[in-house]
Design a protein around this motif. Sequence first.
Motif, PDB file in Angstrom:
ATOM      1  N   THR A  59      36.916  45.833  30.652  1.00  0.00           N
ATOM      2  CA  THR A  59      36.551  44.730  29.757  1.00  0.00           C
ATOM      3  C   THR A  59      36.186  43.507  30.582  1.00  0.00           C
ATOM      4  O   THR A  59      36.657  43.337  31.713  1.00  0.00           O
ATOM      5  CB  THR A  59      37.701  44.368  28.809  1.00  0.00           C
ATOM      6  N   LEU A  60      35.368  42.633  29.996  1.00  0.00           N
ATOM      7  CA  LEU A  60      35.072  41.349  30.621  1.00  0.00           C
ATOM      8  C   LEU A  60      36.271  40.428  30.457  1.00  0.00           C
ATOM      9  O   LEU A  60      37.043  40.545  29.504  1.00  0.00           O
ATOM     10  CB  LEU A  60      33.847  40.703  29.979  1.00  0.00           C
ATOM     11  N   ALA A  61      36.399  39.497  31.377  1.00  0.00           N
ATOM     12  CA  ALA A  61      37.488  38.525  31.288  1.00  0.00           C
ATOM     13  C   ALA A  61      37.086  37.253  32.020  1.00  0.00           C
ATOM     14  O   ALA A  61      36.198  37.267  32.879  1.00  0.00           O
ATOM     15  CB  ALA A  61      38.782  39.087  31.889  1.00  0.00           C
ATOM     16  N   THR A  62      37.723  36.148  31.631  1.00  0.00           N
ATOM     17  CA  THR A  62      37.525  34.879  32.336  1.00  0.00           C
ATOM     18  C   THR A  62      38.885  34.320  32.705  1.00  0.00           C
ATOM     19  O   THR A  62      39.886  34.565  32.026  1.00  0.00           O
ATOM     20  CB  THR A  62      36.765  33.859  31.456  1.00  0.00           C
ATOM     21  N   LEU A  63      38.931  33.587  33.797  1.00  0.00           N
ATOM     22  CA  LEU A  63      40.180  32.985  34.273  1.00  0.00           C
ATOM     23  C   LEU A  63      40.581  31.860  33.328  1.00  0.00           C
ATOM     24  O   LEU A  63      39.840  30.891  33.138  1.00  0.00           O
ATOM     25  CB  LEU A  63      39.988  32.449  35.689  1.00  0.00           C
ATOM     26  N   ASN A  64      41.750  32.008  32.718  1.00  0.00           N
ATOM     27  CA  ASN A  64      42.195  31.062  31.686  1.00  0.00           C
ATOM     28  C   ASN A  64      42.419  29.677  32.290  1.00  0.00           C
ATOM     29  O   ASN A  64      43.243  29.495  33.188  1.00  0.00           O
ATOM     30  CB  ASN A  64      43.480  31.571  31.032  1.00  0.00           C
ATOM     31  N   ASP A 111      49.448  36.041  44.127  1.00  0.00           N
ATOM     32  CA  ASP A 111      48.480  36.236  45.204  1.00  0.00           C
ATOM     33  C   ASP A 111      49.021  35.663  46.513  1.00  0.00           C
ATOM     34  O   ASP A 111      50.215  35.393  46.649  1.00  0.00           O
ATOM     35  CB  ASP A 111      47.138  35.605  44.831  1.00  0.00           C
ATOM     36  N   GLU A 112      48.141  35.460  47.477  1.00  0.00           N
ATOM     37  CA  GLU A 112      48.550  34.952  48.789  1.00  0.00           C
ATOM     38  C   GLU A 112      49.161  33.549  48.701  1.00  0.00           C
ATOM     39  O   GLU A 112      49.994  33.170  49.508  1.00  0.00           O
ATOM     40  CB  GLU A 112      47.341  34.923  49.732  1.00  0.00           C
ATOM     41  N   LYS A 113      48.728  32.788  47.699  1.00  0.00           N
ATOM     42  CA  LYS A 113      49.259  31.439  47.510  1.00  0.00           C
ATOM     43  C   LYS A 113      50.511  31.424  46.640  1.00  0.00           C
ATOM     44  O   LYS A 113      50.964  30.363  46.209  1.00  0.00           O
ATOM     45  CB  LYS A 113      48.183  30.545  46.880  1.00  0.00           C
ATOM     46  N   ASP A 114      51.048  32.632  46.366  1.00  0.00           N
ATOM     47  CA  ASP A 114      52.261  32.773  45.553  1.00  0.00           C
ATOM     48  C   ASP A 114      52.038  32.226  44.140  1.00  0.00           C
ATOM     49  O   ASP A 114      52.890  31.565  43.567  1.00  0.00           O
ATOM     50  CB  ASP A 114      53.441  32.055  46.219  1.00  0.00           C
ATOM     51  N   GLU A 115      50.861  32.496  43.591  1.00  0.00           N
ATOM     52  CA  GLU A 115      50.528  32.041  42.245  1.00  0.00           C
ATOM     53  C   GLU A 115      50.127  33.224  41.370  1.00  0.00           C
ATOM     54  O   GLU A 115      49.429  34.131  41.815  1.00  0.00           O
ATOM     55  CB  GLU A 115      49.362  31.041  42.295  1.00  0.00           C
ATOM     56  N   LYS A 116      50.584  33.180  40.123  1.00  0.00           N
ATOM     57  CA  LYS A 116      50.144  34.171  39.150  1.00  0.00           C
ATOM     58  C   LYS A 116      48.895  33.651  38.455  1.00  0.00           C
ATOM     59  O   LYS A 116      48.766  32.455  38.201  1.00  0.00           O
ATOM     60  CB  LYS A 116      51.238  34.434  38.111  1.00  0.00           C
ATOM     61  N   LYS A 117      47.983  34.570  38.145  1.00  0.00           N
ATOM     62  CA  LYS A 117      46.748  34.181  37.463  1.00  0.00           C
ATOM     63  C   LYS A 117      46.682  34.851  36.101  1.00  0.00           C
ATOM     64  O   LYS A 117      47.085  36.003  35.947  1.00  0.00           O
ATOM     65  CB  LYS A 117      45.524  34.563  38.297  1.00  0.00           C
ATOM     66  N   GLU A 118      46.181  34.107  35.139  1.00  0.00           N
ATOM     67  CA  GLU A 118      46.068  34.631  33.783  1.00  0.00           C
ATOM     68  C   GLU A 118      44.594  34.670  33.374  1.00  0.00           C
ATOM     69  O   GLU A 118      43.866  33.692  33.548  1.00  0.00           O
ATOM     70  CB  GLU A 118      46.851  33.754  32.799  1.00  0.00           C
ATOM     71  N   TYR A 119      44.183  35.821  32.833  1.00  0.00           N
ATOM     72  CA  TYR A 119      42.798  36.014  32.414  1.00  0.00           C
ATOM     73  C   TYR A 119      42.755  36.261  30.905  1.00  0.00           C
ATOM     74  O   TYR A 119      43.679  36.837  30.330  1.00  0.00           O
ATOM     75  CB  TYR A 119      42.169  37.195  33.153  1.00  0.00           C
ATOM     76  N   ARG A 120      41.645  35.857  30.280  1.00  0.00           N
ATOM     77  CA  ARG A 120      41.445  36.073  28.847  1.00  0.00           C
ATOM     78  C   ARG A 120      40.369  37.133  28.649  1.00  0.00           C
ATOM     79  O   ARG A 120      39.265  37.035  29.200  1.00  0.00           O
ATOM     80  CB  ARG A 120      41.014  34.767  28.151  1.00  0.00           C
ATOM     81  N   SER A 127      34.814  28.446  24.727  1.00  0.00           N
ATOM     82  CA  SER A 127      36.053  28.444  25.510  1.00  0.00           C
ATOM     83  C   SER A 127      35.908  29.302  26.770  1.00  0.00           C
ATOM     84  O   SER A 127      36.447  28.966  27.821  1.00  0.00           O
ATOM     85  CB  SER A 127      37.223  28.939  24.651  1.00  0.00           C
ATOM     86  N   HIS A 128      35.181  30.415  26.663  1.00  0.00           N
ATOM     87  CA  HIS A 128      34.955  31.260  27.846  1.00  0.00           C
ATOM     88  C   HIS A 128      33.976  30.594  28.811  1.00  0.00           C
ATOM     89  O   HIS A 128      34.130  30.711  30.034  1.00  0.00           O
ATOM     90  CB  HIS A 128      34.437  32.630  27.417  1.00  0.00           C
ATOM     91  N   ASP A 135      35.960  28.292  30.791  1.00  0.00           N
ATOM     92  CA  ASP A 135      36.666  28.986  31.877  1.00  0.00           C
ATOM     93  C   ASP A 135      35.752  29.228  33.069  1.00  0.00           C
ATOM     94  O   ASP A 135      36.146  29.060  34.221  1.00  0.00           O
ATOM     95  CB  ASP A 135      37.195  30.338  31.380  1.00  0.00           C
ATOM     96  N   ILE A 136      34.508  29.654  32.785  1.00  0.00           N
ATOM     97  CA  ILE A 136      33.555  29.979  33.856  1.00  0.00           C
ATOM     98  C   ILE A 136      33.206  28.730  34.667  1.00  0.00           C
ATOM     99  O   ILE A 136      33.196  28.752  35.899  1.00  0.00           O
ATOM    100  CB  ILE A 136      32.274  30.609  33.272  1.00  0.00           C
ATOM    101  N   LEU A 137      32.917  27.633  33.980  1.00  0.00           N
ATOM    102  CA  LEU A 137      32.481  26.409  34.651  1.00  0.00           C
ATOM    103  C   LEU A 137      33.589  25.799  35.496  1.00  0.00           C
ATOM    104  O   LEU A 137      33.328  25.209  36.549  1.00  0.00           O
ATOM    105  CB  LEU A 137      31.991  25.390  33.624  1.00  0.00           C
ATOM    106  N   GLY A 138      34.826  25.917  35.024  1.00  0.00           N
ATOM    107  CA  GLY A 138      35.947  25.351  35.761  1.00  0.00           C
ATOM    108  C   GLY A 138      36.027  23.841  35.632  1.00  0.00           C
ATOM    109  O   GLY A 138      35.238  23.205  34.918  1.00  0.00           O
ATOM    110  N   PRO A 139      36.964  23.230  36.337  1.00  0.00           N
ATOM    111  CA  PRO A 139      37.186  21.779  36.192  1.00  0.00           C
ATOM    112  C   PRO A 139      36.046  20.909  36.687  1.00  0.00           C
ATOM    113  O   PRO A 139      35.954  19.736  36.324  1.00  0.00           O
ATOM    114  CB  PRO A 139      38.465  21.542  37.015  1.00  0.00           C
ATOM    115  N   THR A 140      35.157  21.454  37.511  1.00  0.00           N
ATOM    116  CA  THR A 140      34.054  20.649  38.050  1.00  0.00           C
ATOM    117  C   THR A 140      32.787  20.761  37.201  1.00  0.00           C
ATOM    118  O   THR A 140      31.812  20.061  37.472  1.00  0.00           O
ATOM    119  CB  THR A 140      33.728  21.076  39.488  1.00  0.00           C
ATOM    120  N   GLY A 141      32.779  21.623  36.206  1.00  0.00           N
ATOM    121  CA  GLY A 141      31.611  21.783  35.336  1.00  0.00           C
ATOM    122  C   GLY A 141      31.826  21.121  33.991  1.00  0.00           C
ATOM    123  O   GLY A 141      32.909  20.615  33.674  1.00  0.00           O
ATOM    124  N   THR A 142      30.771  21.121  33.172  1.00  0.00           N
ATOM    125  CA  THR A 142      30.840  20.511  31.838  1.00  0.00           C
ATOM    126  C   THR A 142      30.005  21.315  30.869  1.00  0.00           C
ATOM    127  O   THR A 142      28.881  21.731  31.199  1.00  0.00           O
ATOM    128  CB  THR A 142      30.312  19.058  31.854  1.00  0.00           C
TER     129      THR A 142
END
Length: 301
Positions: free
Chosen positions: A83-88, A106-115, A155-156, A159-166
């Motif tokens: 399935t397709l997913a985007t990083l929440n 991951d390597e940075k000891d962070e869990k990632k959540e995808y939608r 909303s997806h 997610d794709i654009l991230g904090p630097t996009g609009t």
Amino acid sequence: VYKRQSTQSTWEFDTVILFFVFLMKGKGKGGRSDGGGKGKGKGAGKGKGKGKGKGKGKGKKQVIVEPHQVHPGIFVARGTEDTLATLNMVQGISVYGEKRITTEKDEKDEKKEYRVWNPYRSKLAAAIVGGVDDCHIKPGSKVLYLGAASGTTVSHVSDILGPTGTVYAVEFSHRSGRDLVEMSKRRPNIVPIVADARNPKSYRMLVSMVDSIFMDVAQPDQSRILALNAKHFLKTDGHFMISIKAPCIDSTVESSVVFASEVEKMKQELLKPKEQITLEPFERDHAVVVGVYRPTKKKKA
């Protein structure tokens, strides 16, 4: 007389004993052993059953999430079904009840959540699953989304654009617009605009020049609406992606005829189509056209 009394006493005594034994009979159930076996024992009120069932517990199947090979910012969840997913962008919260997938640290000891991104509920997702070469929606870019509805696909895109996009999300319906505004409160990269896409001048003070336009407005004059917004907001060599619903334009002719007619209208407005795909089996009588606005001639090296 003595014998009769003695016999009677013995009979009464035996009756009492039998009745007492009957009361003392019991059934026991053995405790579960892994697989939950049951045993039955008979005795003086205590049962000693032994279960021999064997249970094989299976843990949750690991889902592997990997970047999409063609579209940056989009992921593919590999499991029973891909399935397709985007990083929440807002972890722990679903927008429209979609499933969420959490990966290990991951390597940075962070869990990632995808939608999970359902192509049956999003024409943009349907186009990506259908094999469109480039949707031109990338991390850090600016996108004008016409026909945002309540914000399912927006909303997806967020997610794709991230904090630097609009993403500038335009929706005409006030009811859907309320849901869109509410959703955008948790996503700072969404600018919700409740307005008529036929009149881009009404929101020209809210929208800057954008890299691409995605349009999902099922109206007979949707090509003209796209051209109006492109003239106001789309950069030269910027890209557009429009979803065309043939029955909304002309239900008396074949869908392919309607698609060809809309493509010709776009060409007259300096919108040069580059790619066209249908959205079946996700949407009937729908096609997506991808192109470039006012393409400049590139100098040969």
